[in-house]
Design a protein around this motif. Structure first.
Motif, PDB file in Angstrom:
ATOM      1  N   ALA A  14       0.919  -1.045  -0.111  1.00 27.82           N
ATOM      2  CA  ALA A  14       0.142  -0.006  -0.037  1.00 27.82           C
ATOM      3  C   ALA A  14       0.955   1.481   0.102  1.00 27.82           C
ATOM      4  N   VAL A  15       0.824   2.231  -0.961  1.00 37.22           N
ATOM      5  CA  VAL A  15       1.377   3.382  -0.887  1.00 37.22           C
ATOM      6  C   VAL A  15       0.467   4.543  -0.598  1.00 37.22           C
ATOM      7  N   VAL A  16       0.831   5.492   0.332  1.00 37.90           N
ATOM      8  CA  VAL A  16      -0.076   6.374   0.920  1.00 37.90           C
ATOM      9  C   VAL A  16       0.466   7.902   0.721  1.00 37.90           C
ATOM     10  N   ILE A  17       0.047   8.690   0.274  1.00 35.37           N
ATOM     11  CA  ILE A  17       0.647   9.997   0.322  1.00 35.37           C
ATOM     12  C   ILE A  17      -0.334  10.984   1.717  1.00 35.37           C
ATOM     13  N   GLN A  18       0.500  11.760   2.240  1.00 36.31           N
ATOM     14  CA  GLN A  18      -0.157  12.553   3.399  1.00 36.31           C
ATOM     15  C   GLN A  18       0.922  13.934   3.447  1.00 36.31           C
ATOM     16  N   TYR A  19       0.183  15.050   3.726  1.00 44.45           N
ATOM     17  CA  TYR A  19       0.909  16.051   3.938  1.00 44.45           C
ATOM     18  C   TYR A  19       1.497  16.434   5.552  1.00 44.45           C
ATOM     19  N   SER A  20       1.218  15.207   6.356  1.00 45.82           N
ATOM     20  CA  SER A  20       2.064  15.310   7.571  1.00 45.82           C
ATOM     21  C   SER A  20       2.578  13.845   7.646  1.00 45.82           C
ATOM     22  N   LEU A  33       9.200   5.206   4.643  1.00 38.85           N
ATOM     23  CA  LEU A  33       8.767   6.680   4.727  1.00 38.85           C
ATOM     24  C   LEU A  33       9.826   7.537   3.778  1.00 38.85           C
ATOM     25  N   ARG A  34       9.279   8.173   2.834  1.00 31.32           N
ATOM     26  CA  ARG A  34      10.091   9.260   1.947  1.00 31.32           C
ATOM     27  C   ARG A  34       9.393  10.724   2.110  1.00 31.32           C
ATOM     28  N   ILE A  35      10.308  11.633   1.721  1.00 28.72           N
ATOM     29  CA  ILE A  35       9.393  12.987   1.631  1.00 28.72           C
ATOM     30  C   ILE A  35       9.714  13.550   0.438  1.00 28.72           C
ATOM     31  N   THR A  36       8.846  14.091  -0.233  1.00 25.21           N
ATOM     32  CA  THR A  36       9.305  14.692  -1.568  1.00 25.21           C
ATOM     33  C   THR A  36       8.754  16.282  -1.381  1.00 25.21           C
ATOM     34  N   PRO A  37       9.711  17.309  -1.703  1.00 23.55           N
ATOM     35  CA  PRO A  37       9.682  18.692  -1.605  1.00 23.55           C
ATOM     36  C   PRO A  37       8.901  18.988  -2.829  1.00 23.55           C
ATOM     37  N   TRP A  38       8.656  18.200  -3.964  1.00 25.53           N
ATOM     38  CA  TRP A  38       8.103  18.608  -5.214  1.00 25.53           C
ATOM     39  C   TRP A  38       6.514  18.553  -5.290  1.00 25.53           C
ATOM     40  N   ASN A  39       5.926  19.161  -4.133  1.00 25.43           N
ATOM     41  CA  ASN A  39       4.528  19.126  -4.192  1.00 25.43           C
ATOM     42  C   ASN A  39       4.259  20.368  -3.171  1.00 25.43           C
ATOM     43  N   VAL A  40       2.939  21.191  -3.331  1.00 25.54           N
ATOM     44  CA  VAL A  40       2.522  22.157  -2.453  1.00 25.54           C
ATOM     45  C   VAL A  40       1.472  21.939  -1.703  1.00 25.54           C
ATOM     46  N   PRO A  41       1.638  21.196  -0.321  1.00 27.29           N
ATOM     47  CA  PRO A  41       2.789  21.512   0.335  1.00 27.29           C
ATOM     48  C   PRO A  41       3.636  20.243   0.156  1.00 27.29           C
ATOM     49  N   PRO A  42       4.816  20.194   0.695  1.00 30.00           N
ATOM     50  CA  PRO A  42       5.820  19.134   0.726  1.00 30.00           C
ATOM     51  C   PRO A  42       4.995  17.798   1.135  1.00 30.00           C
ATOM     52  N   ALA A  43       5.139  16.731   0.542  1.00 31.66           N
ATOM     53  CA  ALA A  43       4.497  15.541   0.801  1.00 31.66           C
ATOM     54  C   ALA A  43       5.054  14.382   1.449  1.00 31.66           C
ATOM     55  N   PHE A  44       4.537  13.678   2.380  1.00 31.22           N
ATOM     56  CA  PHE A  44       5.011  12.590   2.885  1.00 31.22           C
ATOM     57  C   PHE A  44       4.654  11.446   2.375  1.00 31.22           C
ATOM     58  N   LEU A  45       5.405  10.630   1.886  1.00 33.05           N
ATOM     59  CA  LEU A  45       4.966   9.439   0.933  1.00 33.05           C
ATOM     60  C   LEU A  45       5.377   8.051   1.859  1.00 33.05           C
ATOM     61  N   PHE A  46       4.479   7.036   2.029  1.00 35.31           N
ATOM     62  CA  PHE A  46       4.481   5.829   3.028  1.00 35.31           C
ATOM     63  C   PHE A  46       4.273   4.826   2.038  1.00 35.31           C
ATOM     64  N   ALA A  47       5.030   3.382   2.378  1.00 42.81           N
ATOM     65  CA  ALA A  47       4.868   2.154   1.564  1.00 42.81           C
ATOM     66  C   ALA A  47       4.947   1.169   2.817  1.00 42.81           C
ATOM     67  N   GLY A  48       3.699   0.633   2.824  1.00 44.31           N
ATOM     68  CA  GLY A  48       3.651  -0.677   3.897  1.00 44.31           C
ATOM     69  C   GLY A  48       3.313  -2.017   3.063  1.00 44.31           C
ATOM     70  N   THR A  49       4.015  -2.784   3.412  1.00 43.44           N
ATOM     71  CA  THR A  49       3.731  -4.189   2.973  1.00 43.44           C
ATOM     72  C   THR A  49       2.967  -5.038   3.890  1.00 43.44           C
ATOM     73  N   ARG A  50       1.906  -5.673   3.422  1.00 42.91           N
ATOM     74  CA  ARG A  50       1.150  -6.539   4.054  1.00 42.91           C
ATOM     75  C   ARG A  50       2.049  -7.930   4.414  1.00 42.91           C
ATOM     76  N   ASP A  51       1.746  -8.479   5.777  1.00 48.69           N
ATOM     77  CA  ASP A  51       2.219  -9.607   6.284  1.00 48.69           C
ATOM     78  C   ASP A  51       1.919 -10.575   5.249  1.00 48.69           C
ATOM     79  N   GLY A  52       3.122 -11.620   5.072  1.00 49.94           N
ATOM     80  CA  GLY A  52       2.949 -12.806   4.163  1.00 49.94           C
ATOM     81  C   GLY A  52       3.460 -12.517   3.005  1.00 49.94           C
ATOM     82  N   SER A  53       3.862 -13.837   2.196  1.00 48.98           N
ATOM     83  CA  SER A  53       4.078 -13.565   0.608  1.00 48.98           C
ATOM     84  C   SER A  53       3.187 -14.029  -0.163  1.00 48.98           C
ATOM     85  N   GLY A  54       2.145 -14.568   0.258  1.00 52.41           N
ATOM     86  CA  GLY A  54       1.071 -15.059  -0.665  1.00 52.41           C
ATOM     87  C   GLY A  54       1.404 -16.481  -1.171  1.00 52.41           C
TER      88      GLY A  54
END
Ligand SMILES: C[S@@+](CC[C@H](N)C(=O)[O-])C[C@H]1O[C@@H](n2cnc3c(N)ncnc32)[C@H](O)[C@@H]1O
Length: 190
Positions: free
Chosen positions: A147-153, A169-190
């Motif tokens: 799951a990838v998620v974008i937020q402003y905090s 967690l990554r931060i990108t300054p190329w947005n107004v306002p700067p954005a926080f990017l998250f990537a979560g992996t679900r448990d298990g390999s399927g």
């Protein structure tokens, strides 16, 4: 250019009608969207789910990366924005659903997503709704999916860590306002 301005105006109108639901005055920049999607393997996905598709800035970029056999289910609660998305993006891989992301399960035909892209404004939403929406993220994903998620905090980080085995967690300054990017992996390999 004109399309960008029209999308900006449409987005602003949606914000003025429902400020907490939309959560931003401007659409997300394409640079921030690209940085967010770089955190997941969209080209290898068979099913991608987008929550809070808005004016379609991420929808278009997901479709550009998606394989010809894969599909994208884009959920948007605002009927005007959802209708406009359907009219504007005529791609057979895309299904636009006008509903709350709380009920995304009902639109996946029993399948689980390989990649889930959330544009939802978690921090401006009421706490109960936020919890229900966050609970949907791992539920809609297959084991091992991302799951990838974008937020402003960064406030949502703890909530994501409670629901995912691993969160980057990554931060990108190329947005107004700067954005926080998250990537979560679900448990298990399927
Ligand atoms: C910050 S905007 C992002 C929109 C779009 N990706 C963009 O940048 O142009 C959040 C979007 O989530 C939608 N939204 C809010 N709550 C929702 C819910 N419960 N289910 C589905 N969409 C929702 C809003 O209507 C809005 O279009």
């Amino acid at each position: 250019m004109r399309q960008g301005l029209a999308d900006g105006a449409r987005f602003l109108r949606a914000f003025l009608a429902h400020p907490r639901q939309v959560g931003a005055v401007l659409p997300t920049s394409r640079t921030a969207i690209r940085a967010m999607l770089d955190l997941a393997d969209v080209p290898a996905a068979r099913l991608v789910v987008e929550l809070g598709a808005g004016t379609g800035v991420a929808t278009r970029e997901i479709l550009a990366r998606l394989s010809p056999e894969a599909r994208l289910v884009a959920v948007e609660i605002d009927p005007r924005l959802a209708r406009r998305l359907t009219e504007r993006i005529g791609d057979p891989r895309l299904q636009v659903v006008c509903d709350s992301a709380e009920d995304v399960d009902a639109h996946l035909d029993g399948e689980a997503a390989d990649v889930l892209v959330s544009m939802l404004p978690f921090t401006s939403l009421d706490a109960d709704l936020r919890r229900r929406l966050l609970d949907q993220l791992p539920r809609a994903l297959r084991p091992g999916g991302t799951a990838v998620v974008i937020q402003y905090s960064p406030l949502i980080l703890g909530e994501l860590r409670r629901r995912f085995a691993d969160v980057r967690l990554r931060i990108t300054p190329w947005n107004v306002p700067p954005a926080f990017l998250f990537a979560g992996t679900r448990d298990g390999s399927g």
